[in-house]
Write a protein that holds these residues in place. Sequence first.
Motif, PDB file in Angstrom:
ATOM      1  N   GLY B  29       0.789  -1.215   0.000  1.00  0.00           N
ATOM      2  CA  GLY B  29       0.000   0.000   0.000  1.00  0.00           C
ATOM      3  C   GLY B  29       0.825   1.269   0.000  1.00  0.00           C
ATOM      4  O   GLY B  29       0.347   2.329   0.385  1.00  0.00           O
ATOM      5  N   ARG B  30       2.064   1.184  -0.452  1.00  0.00           N
ATOM      6  CA  ARG B  30       2.906   2.383  -0.462  1.00  0.00           C
ATOM      7  C   ARG B  30       3.323   2.728  -1.886  1.00  0.00           C
ATOM      8  O   ARG B  30       3.538   1.845  -2.709  1.00  0.00           O
ATOM      9  N   ILE B  31       3.442   4.021  -2.138  1.00  0.00           N
ATOM     10  CA  ILE B  31       4.007   4.471  -3.403  1.00  0.00           C
ATOM     11  C   ILE B  31       5.384   5.028  -3.062  1.00  0.00           C
ATOM     12  O   ILE B  31       5.501   6.037  -2.359  1.00  0.00           O
ATOM     13  N   ASP B 163       1.251  13.510 -16.646  1.00  0.00           N
ATOM     14  CA  ASP B 163       0.140  13.663 -15.709  1.00  0.00           C
ATOM     15  C   ASP B 163      -0.731  12.424 -15.740  1.00  0.00           C
ATOM     16  O   ASP B 163      -1.194  11.939 -14.705  1.00  0.00           O
ATOM     17  N   LEU B 166       0.891   9.576 -13.812  1.00  0.00           N
ATOM     18  CA  LEU B 166       0.830   9.742 -12.356  1.00  0.00           C
ATOM     19  C   LEU B 166      -0.593   9.545 -11.849  1.00  0.00           C
ATOM     20  O   LEU B 166      -0.816   8.944 -10.797  1.00  0.00           O
ATOM     21  N   ASN B 167      -1.557  10.046 -12.603  1.00  0.00           N
ATOM     22  CA  ASN B 167      -2.942   9.862 -12.180  1.00  0.00           C
ATOM     23  C   ASN B 167      -3.355   8.399 -12.246  1.00  0.00           C
ATOM     24  O   ASN B 167      -4.135   7.935 -11.417  1.00  0.00           O
ATOM     25  N   ILE B 170      -2.133   6.764  -9.159  1.00  0.00           N
ATOM     26  CA  ILE B 170      -2.984   7.094  -8.006  1.00  0.00           C
ATOM     27  C   ILE B 170      -4.300   6.329  -8.085  1.00  0.00           C
ATOM     28  O   ILE B 170      -4.776   5.766  -7.103  1.00  0.00           O
ATOM     29  N   LYS B 171      -4.881   6.311  -9.284  1.00  0.00           N
ATOM     30  CA  LYS B 171      -6.172   5.646  -9.452  1.00  0.00           C
ATOM     31  C   LYS B 171      -6.073   4.159  -9.184  1.00  0.00           C
ATOM     32  O   LYS B 171      -7.005   3.542  -8.685  1.00  0.00           O
ATOM     33  N   TYR B 173      -4.318   2.751  -7.102  1.00  0.00           N
ATOM     34  CA  TYR B 173      -3.851   2.490  -5.754  1.00  0.00           C
ATOM     35  C   TYR B 173      -4.666   1.383  -5.097  1.00  0.00           C
ATOM     36  O   TYR B 173      -5.888   1.352  -5.164  1.00  0.00           O
ATOM     37  N   ASN B 174      -3.948   0.513  -4.445  1.00  0.00           N
ATOM     38  CA  ASN B 174      -4.564  -0.638  -3.821  1.00  0.00           C
ATOM     39  C   ASN B 174      -3.784  -0.890  -2.540  1.00  0.00           C
ATOM     40  O   ASN B 174      -2.569  -1.018  -2.583  1.00  0.00           O
ATOM     41  N   GLU B 190       7.009  14.215  -6.926  1.00  0.00           N
ATOM     42  CA  GLU B 190       7.132  14.054  -5.488  1.00  0.00           C
ATOM     43  C   GLU B 190       5.820  14.146  -4.732  1.00  0.00           C
ATOM     44  O   GLU B 190       5.690  13.560  -3.658  1.00  0.00           O
ATOM     45  N   THR B 191       4.815  14.841  -5.277  1.00  0.00           N
ATOM     46  CA  THR B 191       3.574  14.947  -4.508  1.00  0.00           C
ATOM     47  C   THR B 191       2.815  13.631  -4.402  1.00  0.00           C
ATOM     48  O   THR B 191       1.928  13.500  -3.577  1.00  0.00           O
ATOM     49  N   ILE B 192       3.137  12.647  -5.238  1.00  0.00           N
ATOM     50  CA  ILE B 192       2.388  11.401  -5.104  1.00  0.00           C
ATOM     51  C   ILE B 192       3.124  10.349  -4.291  1.00  0.00           C
ATOM     52  O   ILE B 192       2.611   9.249  -4.076  1.00  0.00           O
ATOM     53  N   LEU B 193       4.317  10.672  -3.836  1.00  0.00           N
ATOM     54  CA  LEU B 193       5.095   9.653  -3.123  1.00  0.00           C
ATOM     55  C   LEU B 193       4.743   9.566  -1.642  1.00  0.00           C
ATOM     56  O   LEU B 193       4.555  10.569  -0.979  1.00  0.00           O
ATOM     57  N   ASP B 194       4.648   8.314  -1.151  1.00  0.00           N
ATOM     58  CA  ASP B 194       4.495   8.092   0.287  1.00  0.00           C
ATOM     59  C   ASP B 194       5.873   8.130   0.930  1.00  0.00           C
ATOM     60  O   ASP B 194       6.114   8.799   1.908  1.00  0.00           O
TER      61      ASP B 194
ATOM     62  N   GLU C  42      -7.886  11.317  -5.824  1.00  0.00           N
ATOM     63  CA  GLU C  42      -7.867  11.439  -7.282  1.00  0.00           C
ATOM     64  C   GLU C  42      -8.121  12.862  -7.722  1.00  0.00           C
ATOM     65  O   GLU C  42      -7.492  13.361  -8.636  1.00  0.00           O
ATOM     66  N   ASN C  47      -1.431  11.125  -3.351  1.00  0.00           N
ATOM     67  CA  ASN C  47      -1.383   9.779  -2.849  1.00  0.00           C
ATOM     68  C   ASN C  47      -2.511   9.535  -1.847  1.00  0.00           C
ATOM     69  O   ASN C  47      -2.701  10.331  -0.932  1.00  0.00           O
ATOM     70  N   ASN C  49      -2.710   7.617   0.588  1.00  0.00           N
ATOM     71  CA  ASN C  49      -2.205   7.524   1.959  1.00  0.00           C
ATOM     72  C   ASN C  49      -2.031   8.905   2.590  1.00  0.00           C
ATOM     73  O   ASN C  49      -2.306   9.107   3.774  1.00  0.00           O
TER      74      ASN C  49
END
Lengths: 262, 231, 121
Positions: B29-31, B163, B166-167, B170-171, B173-174, B190-194, C42, C47, C49
């Motif tokens: 569950g981590r990006i 874009d 990256l989307n 995110i979509k 994501y599980n 960087e904004t999508i990283l855990d 979204e 993210n 999380n």
Amino acid sequence: MLGKLLKYEFRSTGRVFLPFYGALVVVAIVTRILNSVKPSGRVGLIAPQLIGIVVTALMLGAVCVIAIILTIQRFNRNLLGDEGYLMFTLPVGTDSLIWSKLIVSVVWFLLSAVFGLFAIAILTPNLTREILKGIGVLFRDLFGHGAARDFSTVIYLLSGVLSVVWAVLSVYTAGSLAMLVNRRRGLAAFGFWIGITTVAQIIGTLLLTWATHIDYSAWWNELSYGTREVLGSLAVCATALVGSAALYIITRVMLKRRLNLE
Amino acid sequence: MAILECSGLTKRYGTRLALDRVSLTIEPGRIVGLLGPNGSGKTTFLKICNGLLTPSNGTVLIDGVAPGAATKSCVSFLPERTYLNDWMTVAQIIDFFSDFYPDFSREKAYSMLGSLNLSSRDRLKTLSKGTKEKVQLILVMARQAKLYLLDEPIGGVDPAARDYILNTIIKNYNPEASVVLSTHLIADIETILDDVIFLKDGTVTHAAAADELREKNNMSIDGLFREVFKC
Amino acid sequence: MEFSFDADRPIYIQLKERVKIKIVSGEYPPGSQIPTVRELAEQSSVNPNTMQKALSELERDGLLFAQRTSGRFVTEDAGLVENLKKELAGTEISRFLKVMASIGIPPDEAAGLITATKEEE
């Protein structure tokens, strides 16, 4: 999974072979038709027949070359080139990958021989009829002299197929050993292949010398003719088998533990 | 169980040390961003996780299992290069993936093809490099894998496609799956990283949650990267 | 697609701020249900999380509450929302006054300028 790999391997190579086989048969038939036109003495009519024969012969040669090139290409490009990133991330074992290519390659070699003979048969029906009669005699000579003879003949045929297997594996082994170097892998593969065939020749000669030695020994000549036949054929087959196994093992180890895609 | 766990992972190419005793854990569950300059060992690391390379030392476990045919069915790898063959069409390569990967979803693949305006009838040979990369991305993301390993997924792609990529991540994501993105273009992602892992000359210099690093250092991950990897 | 986050600050804090604004402005009225974590993530292209962390903290602060199976809801405590509104306004005003001060305009003059500008619009 092996089945799936075989399917795609046949599909990918069949695209090249099948049209070629078709063209080969067509050319042979056309030449044959041209040949049946009685020459009326004018030089002009001989030319198409001659061209037909030459073209068929060239195509026969081409089929052999294609089979060799595809064997090399399918292994080196599909497994060790960029496509390897796809093939080696598939959820299949290394063995399946090797076997799928090996089986398909050997099948095409055998099929090419069959189609080649078929084309020749179309071209030269009379000659072929005579040859077939001769083969019939040969067969009766080879088989039907008792179980030992039949058995050893089959084993010899098997050895023939195994020698094709060995040849294909030699390409694979050379290609996989070439992963040890970082540049000019094509040249390295060729070098390794020369090395492998040379070593094989040396071993082969040694074995032959040893076999001749045995042929003269007392204990050998005490055995019955049938037993000697069977043992002889088994020895040849075993050599081909052991040689192929050795190459397979080397290829497998290289692909499994020393995989180094560029 | 951790999705990825490696311990003392080392890879030597002759005298060169590409990876030096790398140890890290990635939970489901981590990006995760695997960040480092070119040649820092990111691709080597990903290849080892995939079974494309054997380590010189150390171990790596994917969902508790060493890389092999079994792990390959739950790992989806996007390499930096194009690995598509010549003769297939887009539709055929989708069939191919569908055949070999039980977790591959054709609906997702075709839906992504549509969003990116790609035709399934094109021959792979005729596609431009950028389009091939988009197709590869679709093939990778259309799988319901446990671990997605993406090597420089946004490198050669235009900003709109970037874009979209990256989307899509995110979509998709599980909570039971993780994504590892390796790149040197940090500001864009960087904004999508855990979590963030910095790899410098084969060694892990930082491994922490992104926001944690932001709070501690009072700057963006991109800023921190520039500091750590100053030339 | 909103990628307009300030990467120098933790993303989850910025997400909290955005949700707070939506609560305070009435876009998410008191007692209403807010979209799921996934939907919000979204929408903002972040993210899930990180979004989850932001929402959990807002829950901890009492601005949101979770109903086991239904999802997350805005607090019904109007007083709390009102206080938040004043707090956000206060922060913005302090920032405004600081900028005004830096260009040499004292608070009273700044207030006068506000009224004048408002009348022009």
